[in-house]
Design a protein around this motif. Structure first.
Motif, mmCIF file in Angstrom:
data_model
loop_
_atom_site.group_PDB
_atom_site.id
_atom_site.type_symbol
_atom_site.label_atom_id
_atom_site.label_comp_id
_atom_site.label_asym_id
_atom_site.label_seq_id
_atom_site.Cartn_x
_atom_site.Cartn_y
_atom_site.Cartn_z
ATOM 1 N N MET A 95 92.307 46.919 1.079
ATOM 2 C CA MET A 95 91.202 46.179 0.484
ATOM 3 C C MET A 95 89.913 47.002 0.600
ATOM 4 S SD MET A 95 89.741 42.367 1.462
ATOM 5 C CE MET A 95 91.397 41.739 1.656
ATOM 6 N N LYS A 96 89.087 46.967 -0.434
ATOM 7 C CA LYS A 96 87.847 47.717 -0.396
ATOM 8 C C LYS A 96 86.866 47.091 0.577
ATOM 9 C CE LYS A 96 85.650 45.271 -4.276
ATOM 10 N NZ LYS A 96 85.041 45.424 -5.618
ATOM 11 N N SER A 97 85.865 47.861 0.961
ATOM 12 C CA SER A 97 84.832 47.348 1.858
ATOM 13 C C SER A 97 83.627 46.894 1.035
ATOM 14 C CB SER A 97 84.419 48.424 2.853
ATOM 15 O OG SER A 97 83.901 49.559 2.180
ATOM 16 N N PHE A 98 82.738 46.172 1.687
ATOM 17 C CA PHE A 98 81.565 45.606 1.031
ATOM 18 C C PHE A 98 80.335 45.913 1.873
ATOM 19 C CE2 PHE A 98 85.305 43.214 -0.005
ATOM 20 C CZ PHE A 98 85.222 43.020 -1.370
ATOM 21 N N ALA A 99 79.180 45.997 1.211
ATOM 22 C CA ALA A 99 77.946 46.299 1.931
ATOM 23 C C ALA A 99 76.852 45.295 1.552
ATOM 24 C CB ALA A 99 77.492 47.724 1.619
ATOM 25 N N PRO A 100 77.075 44.027 1.817
ATOM 26 C CA PRO A 100 76.085 43.014 1.440
ATOM 27 C C PRO A 100 74.916 42.955 2.415
ATOM 28 C CG PRO A 100 77.871 41.963 2.615
ATOM 29 C CD PRO A 100 78.245 43.420 2.484
ATOM 30 N N ARG A 101 73.805 42.423 1.943
ATOM 31 C CA ARG A 101 72.695 42.050 2.817
ATOM 32 C C ARG A 101 72.764 40.571 3.171
ATOM 33 N NH1 ARG A 101 67.470 42.670 0.297
ATOM 34 N NH2 ARG A 101 66.730 42.135 2.377
ATOM 35 N N ALA A 102 73.560 39.817 2.401
ATOM 36 C CA ALA A 102 73.706 38.377 2.647
ATOM 37 C C ALA A 102 75.133 37.949 2.338
ATOM 38 C CB ALA A 102 72.731 37.581 1.793
ATOM 39 N N ILE A 103 75.642 37.023 3.146
ATOM 40 C CA ILE A 103 76.960 36.434 2.919
ATOM 41 C C ILE A 103 76.796 34.924 2.821
ATOM 42 C CG2 ILE A 103 79.328 36.205 3.721
ATOM 43 C CD1 ILE A 103 78.980 38.629 5.416
ATOM 44 N N PHE A 104 77.398 34.355 1.787
ATOM 45 C CA PHE A 104 77.354 32.912 1.599
ATOM 46 C C PHE A 104 78.764 32.347 1.736
ATOM 47 C CE2 PHE A 104 73.862 34.663 -1.003
ATOM 48 C CZ PHE A 104 72.822 34.201 -0.210
ATOM 49 N N PHE A 105 78.887 31.306 2.549
ATOM 50 C CA PHE A 105 80.185 30.736 2.877
ATOM 51 C C PHE A 105 80.328 29.334 2.289
ATOM 52 C CE2 PHE A 105 79.010 33.546 6.382
ATOM 53 C CZ PHE A 105 80.141 34.343 6.509
ATOM 54 N N ASP A 106 81.507 29.057 1.771
ATOM 55 C CA ASP A 106 81.892 27.671 1.551
ATOM 56 C C ASP A 106 82.051 27.029 2.932
ATOM 57 O OD1 ASP A 106 82.957 25.366 0.114
ATOM 58 O OD2 ASP A 106 84.892 25.978 0.943
ATOM 59 N N LEU A 107 82.085 25.711 2.986
ATOM 60 C CA LEU A 107 82.162 25.021 4.280
ATOM 61 C C LEU A 107 83.566 24.479 4.541
ATOM 62 C CD1 LEU A 107 80.736 24.033 6.818
ATOM 63 C CD2 LEU A 107 79.898 22.067 5.505
ATOM 64 N N ASP A 108 83.958 23.429 3.840
ATOM 65 C CA ASP A 108 85.252 22.789 4.049
ATOM 66 C C ASP A 108 86.385 23.710 3.602
ATOM 67 O OD1 ASP A 108 84.222 20.037 4.762
ATOM 68 O OD2 ASP A 108 83.329 20.288 2.783
ATOM 69 N N GLY A 109 87.280 24.033 4.517
ATOM 70 C CA GLY A 109 88.395 24.897 4.186
ATOM 71 C C GLY A 109 88.113 26.371 4.393
ATOM 72 N N THR A 110 86.867 26.718 4.698
ATOM 73 C CA THR A 110 86.483 28.110 4.924
ATOM 74 C C THR A 110 85.965 28.300 6.340
ATOM 75 O OG1 THR A 110 85.947 28.447 2.580
ATOM 76 C CG2 THR A 110 84.992 29.995 4.160
ATOM 77 N N LEU A 111 84.875 27.620 6.664
ATOM 78 C CA LEU A 111 84.326 27.658 8.018
ATOM 79 C C LEU A 111 84.968 26.602 8.913
ATOM 80 C CD1 LEU A 111 80.508 28.056 7.257
ATOM 81 C CD2 LEU A 111 82.021 29.825 8.169
ATOM 82 N N VAL A 112 85.235 25.424 8.354
ATOM 83 C CA VAL A 112 85.716 24.310 9.167
ATOM 84 C C VAL A 112 86.876 23.583 8.499
ATOM 85 C CG1 VAL A 112 83.405 23.953 10.136
ATOM 86 C CG2 VAL A 112 84.128 22.574 8.178
ATOM 87 N N ASP A 113 87.737 23.015 9.334
ATOM 88 C CA ASP A 113 88.797 22.122 8.882
ATOM 89 C C ASP A 113 88.278 20.703 9.036
ATOM 90 O OD1 ASP A 113 91.046 20.749 8.224
ATOM 91 O OD2 ASP A 113 92.218 21.373 9.971
ATOM 92 N N SER A 114 87.813 20.149 7.941
ATOM 93 C CA SER A 114 87.166 18.835 7.969
ATOM 94 C C SER A 114 88.047 17.715 7.445
ATOM 95 C CB SER A 114 85.873 18.882 7.139
ATOM 96 O OG SER A 114 86.162 19.347 5.829
ATOM 97 N N VAL A 115 89.272 18.032 7.033
ATOM 98 C CA VAL A 115 90.138 17.012 6.440
ATOM 99 C C VAL A 115 90.356 15.804 7.350
ATOM 100 C CG1 VAL A 115 92.556 16.554 5.815
ATOM 101 C CG2 VAL A 115 91.290 18.357 4.672
ATOM 102 N N PRO A 116 90.562 15.974 8.667
ATOM 103 C CA PRO A 116 90.768 14.772 9.486
ATOM 104 C C PRO A 116 89.632 13.751 9.375
ATOM 105 C CG PRO A 116 91.422 16.714 10.710
ATOM 106 C CD PRO A 116 90.754 17.215 9.461
ATOM 107 N N ASP A 117 88.390 14.223 9.352
ATOM 108 C CA ASP A 117 87.257 13.295 9.240
ATOM 109 C C ASP A 117 87.116 12.734 7.829
ATOM 110 O OD1 ASP A 117 86.570 13.614 11.893
ATOM 111 O OD2 ASP A 117 85.153 15.231 11.503
ATOM 112 N N LEU A 118 87.325 13.597 6.822
ATOM 113 C CA LEU A 118 87.258 13.130 5.436
ATOM 114 C C LEU A 118 88.347 12.090 5.176
ATOM 115 C CD1 LEU A 118 86.723 16.578 3.678
ATOM 116 C CD2 LEU A 118 85.046 14.730 3.791
ATOM 117 N N ALA A 119 89.551 12.358 5.641
ATOM 118 C CA ALA A 119 90.666 11.452 5.401
ATOM 119 C C ALA A 119 90.459 10.111 6.097
ATOM 120 C CB ALA A 119 91.975 12.091 5.866
#
Length: 224
Positions: free
Chosen positions: A1-25
């Motif tokens: 996989m190629k590398s990246f040189a960002p100055r900023a990274i933007f993340f999705d939340l549910d399913g990316t940073l956290v497993d929130s399904v138990p609370d949503l469900a």
């Protein structure tokens, strides 16, 4: 996989940073009980996540079942929001590697933000509950702007907020919705394989790479 040189990274939340399904469900089930509707499992709710609360609630009421009226949907959304305010953060956990990797990314001087379709009111409290709130320079929710993912506007807004061009940004998500948003925004995107993606295999999505662990992210990044 190629590398990246960002100055900023933007993340999705549910399913990316956290497993929130138990609370949503749990909030979905409380809503369904209140409305006298049949229940849903965690696994079912996981396939409904990704395009915001109104869509998730509508899917919980209609997938495999009869259509509902706009009035019932509005009532259901109000009910869900009330119950989710109570369940948000109770059983949600950061995915393995997130707590370890975020300080590494911050130490490199990267700007970081959350760009999610979750309602804005729930983002900050959830991140603070998990001890992650201090890592992010901007939080963009599904109702923060007139448009939400997969429209590119949330990502463009996040870039403007932290002061980077789209050429200096990287998106990390878990779904085709995230990938399409990033493609439309002109920003490279990596997808986590452990997320939700509405029941569709994530390796079928158009992205710049797949990660099976959050700890795989820092080694891919070089100094911009």
């Amino acid at each position: 996989m190629k590398s990246f040189a960002p100055r900023a990274i933007f993340f999705d939340l549910d399913g990316t940073l956290v497993d929130s399904v138990p609370d949503l469900a749990e909030a979905v089930r409380r809503m369904l009980v209140e409305l006298g509707e049949p229940s849903r499992t965690d696994a079912e709710v996981a396939t409904f996540v990704g395009k915001g609360i109104p869509t998730m609630v509508e899917r919980a009421l209609t997938v495999g079942r009869a259509p509902i009226s706009p009035e019932l949907l509005a009532q259901a959304i109000t009910s869900f929001m009330r119950h989710y305010e109570d369940t948000n953060g109770k059983l949600t956990r950061a995915y393995p590697g997130v707590v370890e990797a975020l300080p590494v990314l911050r130490a490199r001087g990267l700007k970081m933000g959350v760009v999610t379709n979750k309602a804005e009111a729930f983002i900050g409290p959830l991140l603070d509950e998990l001890g992650l709130g201090g890592f992010f320079d901007c939080l963009v929710g599904g109702d923060s702007l007139a448009k939400k993912k997969p429209d590119p506007e949330p990502l463009w807004h996040a870039c403007q907020t932290v002061g980077v061009s789209r050429e200096e940004a990287l998106m990390v998500g878990d779904s085709g919705n995230d990938a399409l948003c990033a493609r439309r925004a002109g920003i490279p995107v990596l997808l986590m394989t452990y997320g939700y993606n509405e029941g569709v295999p994530v390796d079928t999505e158009d992205c710049d790479g797949l990660l099976s662990s959050f700890l795989e992210l820092p080694p891919l990044l070089k100094t911009a």
